[in-house]
Design a protein around this motif. Structure first.
Motif, PDB file in Angstrom:
ATOM      1  N   LYS A   1     -15.317 -24.959 -78.627  1.00  0.00           N
ATOM      2  CA  LYS A   1     -14.929 -25.604 -79.895  1.00  0.00           C
ATOM      3  C   LYS A   1     -14.678 -24.582 -80.996  1.00  0.00           C
ATOM      4  CE  LYS A   1     -16.836 -30.237 -79.730  1.00  0.00           C
ATOM      5  NZ  LYS A   1     -18.239 -30.501 -79.446  1.00  0.00           N
ATOM      6  N   SER A   2     -15.659 -23.700 -81.228  1.00  0.00           N
ATOM      7  CA  SER A   2     -15.580 -22.801 -82.388  1.00  0.00           C
ATOM      8  C   SER A   2     -14.891 -21.478 -82.067  1.00  0.00           C
ATOM      9  CB  SER A   2     -16.989 -22.500 -82.905  1.00  0.00           C
ATOM     10  OG  SER A   2     -17.678 -21.706 -81.949  1.00  0.00           O
TER      11      SER A   2
ATOM     12  N   GLU B   1     -16.417 -18.971 -81.050  1.00  0.00           N
ATOM     13  CA  GLU B   1     -17.373 -17.888 -81.318  1.00  0.00           C
ATOM     14  C   GLU B   1     -17.847 -17.212 -80.039  1.00  0.00           C
ATOM     15  OE1 GLU B   1     -20.571 -19.525 -83.599  1.00  0.00           O
ATOM     16  OE2 GLU B   1     -19.266 -19.821 -85.330  1.00  0.00           O
TER      17      GLU B   1
END
Ligand code: 5GP
Length: 239
Positions: A204-205, A207
Motif C-alpha cells: 500500500k505505502s 515503504e
C-alpha cells in the motif's frame, strides 16, 4: 543437543558444532551491518526477528518441496541445521529493479522484471562480492554444470513460493539473496532468508520493510523488523 566449538563466525551469525553428527547450531546475533561492514550496530532482539522469519520461510519451503538445511529452533536465537559444505555463491533473484541493479545498469527503480532476473555474486569479501557469469562460475569450479542448473531452478521456485506468501500479507518481494550448500550430491538451501537478505516493500505505502531502513536511515529499523516478523508469521486471512 549440546552446543560445542565455534565453526565459523560471520557479520551477523555464528555457527557451532554440536554433539550430534551432521547437525550444527546457527546463532542469529543482534549485530547488524551494511556497506561491506562499513556501518555496524548492535540492535536488541534483531537476531530473534531474523531467526523467526527464516525458520518460518524454511518450513514453508520444505512443505512445498524445497530442500533446506532447517531442522528446528532450539530457542528464539538458535536454529538447528543440517551440516552442509557451503557453496560460496550469493544467488540473488530480482522481481523489481532496486539496489545495485539500478546503480549499475540503466534501470529505473521500481521497474518490474518479468521474468525475474537471477544474478550470482561470488561470496568473497576480499573482492567485494563480484558478480559472476556462468562461464566464470564453472571456470572457478565452484559448482558443476548440473548443480548450477539446479541452483537456478530452486532459486526461481523459492521466489515463486515466497512472492505468493508475502503478497498474501500485503508485502511485495522486490529481491532477495540466498545461499546453497551440498551434502554428498544433494543441494540444500542454507544460510538464512530474512529482512537482512531481502528487499520488501509494503504494497500500500511502498515503504521499505527491510535492511534498507538501516542502510539509508529511513526510520526505526527494529520497529520495522518486529512489524514484519509479526505480519509474515501470522495466519493468512481467508478472502
Ligand atoms: P543488491 O545487489 O541490490 O545490493 O542486493 C540485492 C538483494 O540481495 C537485497 O535484498 C540484499 O539485501 C541482498 N544481498 C545482497 N548481498 C548481500 C549480502 O552480502 N548479505 C545479505 N544478507 N544480503 C545481501
Amino acid at each position: 543437543m549440546k552446543q560445542k566449538d565455534l565453526l565459523y563466525t560471520g557479520k551477523a551469525k555464528s555457527v557451532y558444532h554440536t554433539d550430534t553428527k551432521g547437525k550444527l547450531i546457527v546463532e542469529f546475533r543482534d549485530d547488524i551491518t551494511a556497506f561491506d561492514g562499513g556501518k555496524k550496530d548492535v540492535l536488541k532482539n534483531k537476531g530473534s526477528y531474523n531467526a523467526g522469519v527464516s525458520a518460518f520461510f524454511f518450513e514453508h519451503l520444505e512443505k512445498n518441496g524445497v530442500k533446506t538445511h532447517f531442522f528446528s529452533m532450539l530457542d528464539p536465537y538458535h536454529m538447528i541445521v543440517r551440516k552442509l559444505e557451503m557453496i560460496p555463491l550469493e544467488v540473488i533473484v530480482r522481481n523489481i529493479a532496486a539496489g545495485s541493479i539500478v546503480r549499475n545498469y540503466p534501470f529505473k527503480e521500481g521497474t518490474p522484471l518479468n521474468p525475474p532476473v537471477i544474478v550470482i555474486d561470488y561470496k568473497d569479501d576480499a573482492h567485494h562480492d563480484p558478480m559472476l557469469n556462468d562461464e566464470i562460475i564453472l571456470a572457478l569450479k565452484l559448482v558443476t554444470p548440473a548443480e548450477l542448473k539446479k541452483i537456478k531452478k530452486v532459486a526461481l521456485e523459492v521466489n515463486r513460493l515466497l512472492y505468493a506468501l508475502l503478497s498474501s500479507q500485503g508485502i511485495t518481494l522486490v529481491d532477495f539473496k540466498i545461499e546453497f550448500g551440498r551434502q554428498g550430491k544433494t543441494i540444500y538451501l542454507g544460510d538464512e532468508i530474512s529482512m537482512d537478505s531481502m528487499r520488501l516493500w509494503d504494497k500500500k505505502s511502498g515503504e521499505s520493510l527491510d535492511k534498507d531502513v538501516y542502510r539509508f536511515e529511513k526510520g526505526d529499523v527494529m520497529a520495522v523488523y518486529n512489524q514484519v516478523a509479526q505480519r509474515i508469521t501470522r495466519p493468512v486471512k481467508k478472502q
